[in-house]
Design a protein around this motif. Structure first.
Motif, PDB file in Angstrom:
ATOM      1  N   ILE A 104      95.619 -20.439  47.817  1.00 20.31           N
ATOM      2  CA  ILE A 104      94.208 -20.341  47.443  1.00 20.31           C
ATOM      3  C   ILE A 104      94.068 -20.329  45.928  1.00 20.31           C
ATOM      4  O   ILE A 104      93.345 -21.139  45.336  1.00 20.31           O
ATOM      5  CB  ILE A 104      93.562 -19.072  48.034  1.00 20.31           C
ATOM      6  CG1 ILE A 104      93.524 -19.144  49.560  1.00 20.31           C
ATOM      7  CG2 ILE A 104      92.142 -18.890  47.497  1.00 20.31           C
ATOM      8  CD1 ILE A 104      92.944 -17.895  50.222  1.00 20.31           C
TER       9      ILE A 104
ATOM     10  N   ALA B 276      88.861 -13.767  47.707  1.00 19.29           N
ATOM     11  CA  ALA B 276      88.993 -14.933  46.834  1.00 19.29           C
ATOM     12  C   ALA B 276      87.655 -15.295  46.199  1.00 19.29           C
ATOM     13  O   ALA B 276      87.584 -15.603  44.992  1.00 19.29           O
ATOM     14  CB  ALA B 276      89.537 -16.118  47.624  1.00 19.29           C
ATOM     15  N   HIS B 277      86.586 -15.260  46.970  1.00 21.01           N
ATOM     16  CA  HIS B 277      85.265 -15.555  46.415  1.00 21.01           C
ATOM     17  C   HIS B 277      84.869 -14.510  45.370  1.00 21.01           C
ATOM     18  O   HIS B 277      84.211 -14.839  44.372  1.00 21.01           O
ATOM     19  CB  HIS B 277      84.228 -15.619  47.534  1.00 21.01           C
ATOM     20  CG  HIS B 277      84.233 -16.907  48.290  1.00 21.01           C
ATOM     21  ND1 HIS B 277      83.771 -18.091  47.748  1.00 21.01           N
ATOM     22  CD2 HIS B 277      84.645 -17.220  49.542  1.00 21.01           C
ATOM     23  CE1 HIS B 277      83.883 -19.067  48.629  1.00 21.01           C
ATOM     24  NE2 HIS B 277      84.423 -18.564  49.732  1.00 21.01           N
TER      25      HIS B 277
ATOM     26  N   SER C 116      95.596 -29.669  45.302  1.00 18.04           N
ATOM     27  CA  SER C 116      94.792 -29.470  46.503  1.00 18.04           C
ATOM     28  C   SER C 116      95.641 -29.640  47.733  1.00 18.04           C
ATOM     29  O   SER C 116      96.561 -30.453  47.751  1.00 18.04           O
ATOM     30  CB  SER C 116      93.630 -30.467  46.524  1.00 18.04           C
ATOM     31  OG  SER C 116      92.968 -30.423  47.769  1.00 18.04           O
ATOM     32  N   PRO C 117      95.371 -28.882  48.813  1.00 16.85           N
ATOM     33  CA  PRO C 117      96.134 -29.071  50.052  1.00 16.85           C
ATOM     34  C   PRO C 117      96.030 -30.488  50.599  1.00 16.85           C
ATOM     35  O   PRO C 117      96.937 -30.970  51.247  1.00 16.85           O
ATOM     36  CB  PRO C 117      95.481 -28.071  51.016  1.00 16.85           C
ATOM     37  CG  PRO C 117      94.856 -27.053  50.146  1.00 16.85           C
ATOM     38  CD  PRO C 117      94.412 -27.798  48.916  1.00 16.85           C
TER      39      PRO C 117
ATOM     40  N   ALA D 183      94.836 -23.581  44.052  1.00 12.97           N
ATOM     41  CA  ALA D 183      94.072 -24.765  44.451  1.00 12.97           C
ATOM     42  C   ALA D 183      92.609 -24.689  44.015  1.00 12.97           C
ATOM     43  O   ALA D 183      91.963 -25.722  43.870  1.00 12.97           O
ATOM     44  CB  ALA D 183      94.157 -24.965  45.963  1.00 12.97           C
ATOM     45  N   TRP D 184      92.090 -23.489  43.815  1.00 13.05           N
ATOM     46  CA  TRP D 184      90.693 -23.345  43.409  1.00 13.05           C
ATOM     47  C   TRP D 184      90.586 -23.569  41.901  1.00 13.05           C
ATOM     48  O   TRP D 184      91.241 -22.864  41.108  1.00 13.05           O
ATOM     49  CB  TRP D 184      90.172 -21.959  43.761  1.00 13.05           C
ATOM     50  CG  TRP D 184      89.902 -21.741  45.211  1.00 13.05           C
ATOM     51  CD1 TRP D 184      90.478 -22.397  46.257  1.00 13.05           C
ATOM     52  CD2 TRP D 184      88.995 -20.790  45.780  1.00 13.05           C
ATOM     53  NE1 TRP D 184      89.993 -21.914  47.448  1.00 13.05           N
ATOM     54  CE2 TRP D 184      89.076 -20.930  47.186  1.00 13.05           C
ATOM     55  CE3 TRP D 184      88.138 -19.836  45.245  1.00 13.05           C
ATOM     56  CZ2 TRP D 184      88.329 -20.144  48.066  1.00 13.05           C
ATOM     57  CZ3 TRP D 184      87.384 -19.051  46.118  1.00 13.05           C
ATOM     58  CH2 TRP D 184      87.479 -19.208  47.504  1.00 13.05           C
TER      59      TRP D 184
ATOM     60  N   LEU E  24      89.560 -14.358  52.373  1.00 10.28           N
ATOM     61  CA  LEU E  24      88.603 -15.341  51.879  1.00 10.28           C
ATOM     62  C   LEU E  24      87.487 -14.663  51.087  1.00 10.28           C
ATOM     63  O   LEU E  24      87.069 -15.154  50.027  1.00 10.28           O
ATOM     64  CB  LEU E  24      88.023 -16.138  53.042  1.00 10.28           C
ATOM     65  CG  LEU E  24      87.153 -17.347  52.677  1.00 10.28           C
ATOM     66  CD1 LEU E  24      87.921 -18.337  51.822  1.00 10.28           C
ATOM     67  CD2 LEU E  24      86.635 -18.024  53.939  1.00 10.28           C
TER      68      LEU E  24
ATOM     69  N   SER F 237      91.020 -17.326  55.916  1.00  6.94           N
ATOM     70  CA  SER F 237      91.590 -17.931  54.706  1.00  6.94           C
ATOM     71  C   SER F 237      92.602 -19.023  55.052  1.00  6.94           C
ATOM     72  O   SER F 237      92.621 -20.080  54.418  1.00  6.94           O
ATOM     73  CB  SER F 237      92.251 -16.857  53.836  1.00  6.94           C
ATOM     74  OG  SER F 237      93.249 -16.161  54.559  1.00  6.94           O
TER      75      SER F 237
ATOM     76  N   SER G  36      90.415 -22.101  56.326  1.00  2.86           N
ATOM     77  CA  SER G  36      89.608 -22.864  55.373  1.00  2.86           C
ATOM     78  C   SER G  36      90.433 -23.502  54.272  1.00  2.86           C
ATOM     79  O   SER G  36      90.124 -24.610  53.824  1.00  2.86           O
ATOM     80  CB  SER G  36      88.536 -21.955  54.752  1.00  2.86           C
ATOM     81  OG  SER G  36      89.140 -20.926  53.989  1.00  2.86           O
ATOM     82  N   ASP G  37      91.502 -22.827  53.825  1.00  2.66           N
ATOM     83  CA  ASP G  37      92.222 -23.324  52.652  1.00  2.66           C
ATOM     84  C   ASP G  37      93.571 -23.957  52.962  1.00  2.66           C
ATOM     85  O   ASP G  37      94.186 -24.517  52.066  1.00  2.66           O
ATOM     86  CB  ASP G  37      92.425 -22.182  51.655  1.00  2.66           C
ATOM     87  CG  ASP G  37      91.142 -21.804  50.957  1.00  2.66           C
ATOM     88  OD1 ASP G  37      90.865 -22.379  49.893  1.00  2.66           O
ATOM     89  OD2 ASP G  37      90.398 -20.973  51.497  1.00  2.66           O
ATOM     90  N   LEU G  38      94.021 -23.886  54.189  1.00  2.00           N
ATOM     91  CA  LEU G  38      95.300 -24.502  54.531  1.00  2.00           C
ATOM     92  C   LEU G  38      95.198 -25.380  55.771  1.00  2.00           C
ATOM     93  O   LEU G  38      95.583 -26.554  55.757  1.00  2.00           O
ATOM     94  CB  LEU G  38      96.363 -23.416  54.745  1.00  2.00           C
ATOM     95  CG  LEU G  38      97.770 -23.911  55.072  1.00  2.00           C
ATOM     96  CD1 LEU G  38      98.338 -24.714  53.909  1.00  2.00           C
ATOM     97  CD2 LEU G  38      98.690 -22.737  55.412  1.00  2.00           C
TER      98      LEU G  38
END
Length: 307
Positions: A241, A225-226, A303-304, A244-245, A222, A107, A110-112
């Motif tokens: 996460i 989150a999905h 978004s990051p 931002a999603w 991750l 996580s 991929s997201d940070l």
């Protein structure tokens, strides 16, 4: 005494220096990233090579003999010379190069970290990244990794680094789904598994959510989150996460009791290595810019971005 320069390696001098500084083998072993028995055997081998003892063993610890004092002083001078050369070379603005092994979770990657690493590679094309993902803590002393980016409130004492941010957690759900006014009354929940039970937010779900309302558990953030984004259930996620999603919505503000520190870590022997230093500094600077998102204070949908 035999000629040390011809019979001893730099690692031998490092061992002598560690024992002299700590005055006991377990502490010296921890400092060197070795086990106690290995340090004992190597010290005996060094003394056998030199033909005389370097330390006297007492109940209070190890004390240097006259020969040991001479060798420890030599080790300190060599270490100082190496540090001076390293600083001088760094001052020549030589581009760092080589491989850096980075350990983190899926996580965080991929997201940070991924957009941060894009910027790092653009600025440091001579450095090759070897990425290791997983929630298990790798042993940086054994060079399982050079740098670790971890969410933890208790970083290992054998590592050095910096606390970059405080990771906020909040309760999220799929944006299009209907939810009760009280999030605790949601019919279906998802949470993390027992492998991450050290997180306070996981213990909350285990204590509060009735087994009949728990739809699924996941062994990675991750994956969780999905699951929330797919509508399997509501669940707690890191704000970097959840905010931002676009398919997620907060059901409650971040709860400070669930927050954890984000650490950038390396082994003491590696912290002045140019390529390691370059990566640590780049990530730290980029995370500072993203701190509002990480700490749950950024506007929704931020978004990051790239760095």
């Amino acid at each position: 005494m035999k000629e040390p320069a011809r019979t001893l390696a730099w690692d031998d001098f490092r061992l002598i220096d560690a024992v002299a500084a700590t005055r006991n083998l377990p502490a010296a072993a921890a400092r060197l990233g070795m086990d106690h028995s290995t340090v004992f055997r190597r010290l005996k081998a060094i003394e056998a090579t030199l033909g005389q003892p370097l330390f006297e063993r007492h109940r209070s610890g190890y004390t240097l003999t006259p020969a040991g004092e001479e060798m420890a002083a030599l080790a300190a001078r060599v270490d100082e010379d190496i540090s001076a050369v390293t600083r001088r070379l760094a001052g020549q603005d030589v581009a760092p190069s080589g491989e850096v092994r980075l350990a983190t979770s899926d996580s965080l990657l991929s997201d940070l970290l991924m957009p941060i690493l894009v910027g790092f590679r653009a600025a440091n094309p001579g450095i090759r990244l070897d990425i290791v993902t997983g929630n298990a803590s790798l042993n940086l002393s054994r060079r399982d990794a050079d740098v670790a980016v971890r969410a933890t409130d208790s970083p290992p004492d054998t590592l050095v680094g910096r606390r970059a941010a405080r990771i906020a957690w909040a309760l999220y759900a799929k944006a299009e789904a209907e939810h009760p006014r009280d999030p605790a009354e949601s019919a279906h929940w998802v949470c993390l598994g027992d492998n991450l039970s050290g997180l306070r937010v996981v213990r909350y779900a285990q204590a509060v959510v009735a087994p009949g309302r728990l739809a699924a558990r996941f062994d990675t953030v991750l994956g969780l989150a999905h699951a929330v984004a797919a509508g399997i259930g509501v669940g707690h996620l890191p704000c970097f996460i959840g905010d931002a999603w676009p398919g997620l919505v907060r059901l409650a503000p971040p709860d400070p009791t669930y927050a954890s520190d984000l650490w950038l870590l390396t082994h003491p022997d590696l912290r002045h290595t140019p390529r390691v230093r370059a990566l640590l500094d780049h990530i730290a600077e980029a995370i500072t810019v993203r701190r509002p998102l990480i700490e749950g204070a950024a506007p929704r949908g931020v978004s990051p971005g790239r760095d």
